[in-house]
Scaffold this motif. Structure first.
Motif, mmCIF file in Angstrom:
data_model
loop_
_atom_site.group_PDB
_atom_site.id
_atom_site.type_symbol
_atom_site.label_atom_id
_atom_site.label_comp_id
_atom_site.label_asym_id
_atom_site.label_seq_id
_atom_site.Cartn_x
_atom_site.Cartn_y
_atom_site.Cartn_z
ATOM 1 N N ILE A 99 -43.414 -15.562 -2.845
ATOM 2 C CA ILE A 99 -44.709 -15.900 -2.970
ATOM 3 C C ILE A 99 -45.356 -16.916 -4.298
ATOM 4 N N GLY A 100 -43.283 -17.759 -4.657
ATOM 5 C CA GLY A 100 -44.117 -18.802 -5.363
ATOM 6 C C GLY A 100 -43.734 -18.538 -6.440
ATOM 7 N N ALA A 101 -44.116 -20.100 -7.835
ATOM 8 C CA ALA A 101 -44.381 -19.527 -8.728
ATOM 9 C C ALA A 101 -44.625 -19.305 -9.727
ATOM 10 N N MET A 102 -45.089 -19.460 -10.686
ATOM 11 C CA MET A 102 -46.821 -18.798 -11.770
ATOM 12 C C MET A 102 -47.621 -18.915 -11.491
ATOM 13 N N GLU A 103 -48.015 -20.868 -10.393
ATOM 14 C CA GLU A 103 -49.527 -20.975 -9.895
ATOM 15 C C GLU A 103 -49.540 -20.437 -8.946
ATOM 16 N N ARG A 104 -49.397 -19.873 -7.769
ATOM 17 C CA ARG A 104 -49.420 -18.849 -6.799
ATOM 18 C C ARG A 104 -49.413 -17.872 -6.912
ATOM 19 N N VAL A 105 -48.772 -17.270 -8.060
ATOM 20 C CA VAL A 105 -48.695 -15.885 -8.446
ATOM 21 C C VAL A 105 -50.358 -15.176 -8.684
ATOM 22 N N MET A 106 -50.929 -16.790 -9.719
ATOM 23 C CA MET A 106 -52.395 -15.737 -10.773
ATOM 24 C C MET A 106 -52.956 -16.919 -9.631
ATOM 25 N N ALA A 107 -52.779 -17.696 -8.606
ATOM 26 C CA ALA A 107 -53.948 -17.783 -7.401
ATOM 27 C C ALA A 107 -54.324 -16.560 -6.393
ATOM 28 N N SER A 108 -53.093 -15.730 -6.777
ATOM 29 C CA SER A 108 -53.230 -14.152 -5.453
ATOM 30 C C SER A 108 -53.818 -13.850 -6.541
ATOM 31 N N HIS A 109 -53.292 -12.830 -8.049
ATOM 32 C CA HIS A 109 -54.268 -12.189 -8.576
ATOM 33 C C HIS A 109 -55.679 -12.745 -8.670
ATOM 34 N N ILE A 110 -55.917 -13.347 -8.718
ATOM 35 C CA ILE A 110 -57.320 -14.163 -9.121
ATOM 36 C C ILE A 110 -57.712 -13.990 -7.237
ATOM 37 N N SER A 111 -57.491 -14.389 -6.438
ATOM 38 C CA SER A 111 -58.243 -14.531 -5.576
ATOM 39 C C SER A 111 -58.308 -12.350 -5.136
ATOM 40 N N GLY A 112 -57.196 -11.651 -5.082
ATOM 41 C CA GLY A 112 -57.358 -10.115 -4.690
ATOM 42 C C GLY A 112 -56.480 -10.178 -3.661
ATOM 43 N N THR A 113 -55.675 -11.115 -3.764
ATOM 44 C CA THR A 113 -54.312 -10.383 -2.845
ATOM 45 C C THR A 113 -53.165 -10.115 -2.963
ATOM 46 N N LEU A 114 -53.608 -10.177 -4.649
ATOM 47 C CA LEU A 114 -52.044 -9.750 -5.007
ATOM 48 C C LEU A 114 -51.476 -8.481 -5.102
ATOM 49 N N VAL A 115 -53.051 -7.626 -5.034
ATOM 50 C CA VAL A 115 -52.477 -6.002 -5.496
ATOM 51 C C VAL A 115 -52.221 -5.651 -3.724
ATOM 52 N N PRO A 116 -52.996 -5.658 -2.610
ATOM 53 C CA PRO A 116 -52.366 -5.844 -1.455
ATOM 54 C C PRO A 116 -50.829 -5.940 -1.121
ATOM 55 N N LEU A 117 -50.681 -7.377 -1.385
ATOM 56 C CA LEU A 117 -49.268 -7.292 -1.507
ATOM 57 C C LEU A 117 -48.008 -6.335 -2.227
ATOM 58 N N LEU A 118 -48.270 -6.078 -3.435
ATOM 59 C CA LEU A 118 -47.765 -4.918 -4.116
ATOM 60 C C LEU A 118 -48.248 -3.855 -3.741
ATOM 61 N N LYS A 119 -49.057 -3.217 -2.903
ATOM 62 C CA LYS A 119 -49.294 -2.309 -2.397
ATOM 63 C C LYS A 119 -48.056 -1.472 -1.049
ATOM 64 N N GLU A 120 -48.188 -2.925 0.018
ATOM 65 C CA GLU A 120 -47.868 -3.037 0.917
ATOM 66 C C GLU A 120 -45.953 -3.092 1.079
ATOM 67 N N ALA A 121 -45.557 -3.898 -0.013
ATOM 68 C CA ALA A 121 -44.452 -3.282 -0.556
ATOM 69 C C ALA A 121 -43.866 -2.302 -1.392
ATOM 70 N N GLY A 122 -44.753 -1.853 -1.259
ATOM 71 C CA GLY A 122 -44.331 -0.207 -2.631
ATOM 72 C C GLY A 122 -44.111 -0.311 -3.563
ATOM 73 N N ALA A 123 -44.770 -1.717 -4.214
ATOM 74 C CA ALA A 123 -44.728 -1.790 -5.932
ATOM 75 C C ALA A 123 -45.698 -0.944 -6.287
ATOM 76 N N LEU A 124 -46.975 -0.404 -6.267
ATOM 77 C CA LEU A 124 -47.996 -0.320 -6.827
ATOM 78 C C LEU A 124 -48.528 0.760 -5.295
ATOM 79 N N TRP A 125 -49.029 2.442 -6.109
ATOM 80 C CA TRP A 125 -49.267 3.267 -5.622
ATOM 81 C C TRP A 125 -50.725 3.961 -5.062
ATOM 82 N N LEU A 126 -51.460 3.450 -5.821
ATOM 83 C CA LEU A 126 -53.073 3.565 -6.339
ATOM 84 C C LEU A 126 -53.645 2.324 -5.287
#
Length: 126
Positions: A99-126
């Motif tokens: 994913i990258g460093a802090m700026e990429r993680v935060m950009a993904s979180h702010i844009s709403g793409t982080l949660v789908p990545l986490l769900k796809e990887a099995g890190a989130l179930w909700l």
């Protein structure tokens, strides 16, 4: 391998010396071992912030503290090569993908793409 539950986030996994001599190979092997992997340095405030972000979301990342590993400096240099810049930590892998460093993680979180990545990887179930 022993896992040590930390008080505030995920699992800290001490890295064992292995037959893998290439640091990039070692990074790839470690990164594919869990749904969310964070390469960190224990005294780094940005590393702390990204670990807190994941824990706040209900994700338990596997954390590799490079300053606690005898080959940590080599791995840090390999991470810098992967990122293509001088910022080495934190480096986050989700589902074995960089994913990258802090700026990429935060950009993904702010844009709403982080949660789908986490769900796809099995890190989130909700």
């Amino acid at each position: 391998m022993q896992y040590h539950q930390s008080e505030s986030w995920g699992y800290y996994v001490p890295m064992r010396t292995s037959m893998v001599s290439d640091p990039l190979e070692k990074v790839a092997r470690l990164a594919s071992g869990s749904a969310v992997v964070v390469f960190s340095i224990s005294s780094c405030c940005m590393c702390h912030a990204v670990k807190r972000l994941f824990c706040g979301m209900g994700v338990n990342p596997t954390v590799y503290e490079l300053d606690h590993d005898p080959r940590g400096e080599e791995i840090e240099k390999a991470l810098m090569r992967l990122l293509g810049n001088s910022t080495s930590v934190p480096v986050v892998f989700i589902g074995g993908k960089l994913i990258g460093a802090m700026e990429r993680v935060m950009a993904s979180h702010i844009s709403g793409t982080l949660v789908p990545l986490l769900k796809e990887a099995g890190a989130l179930w909700l």
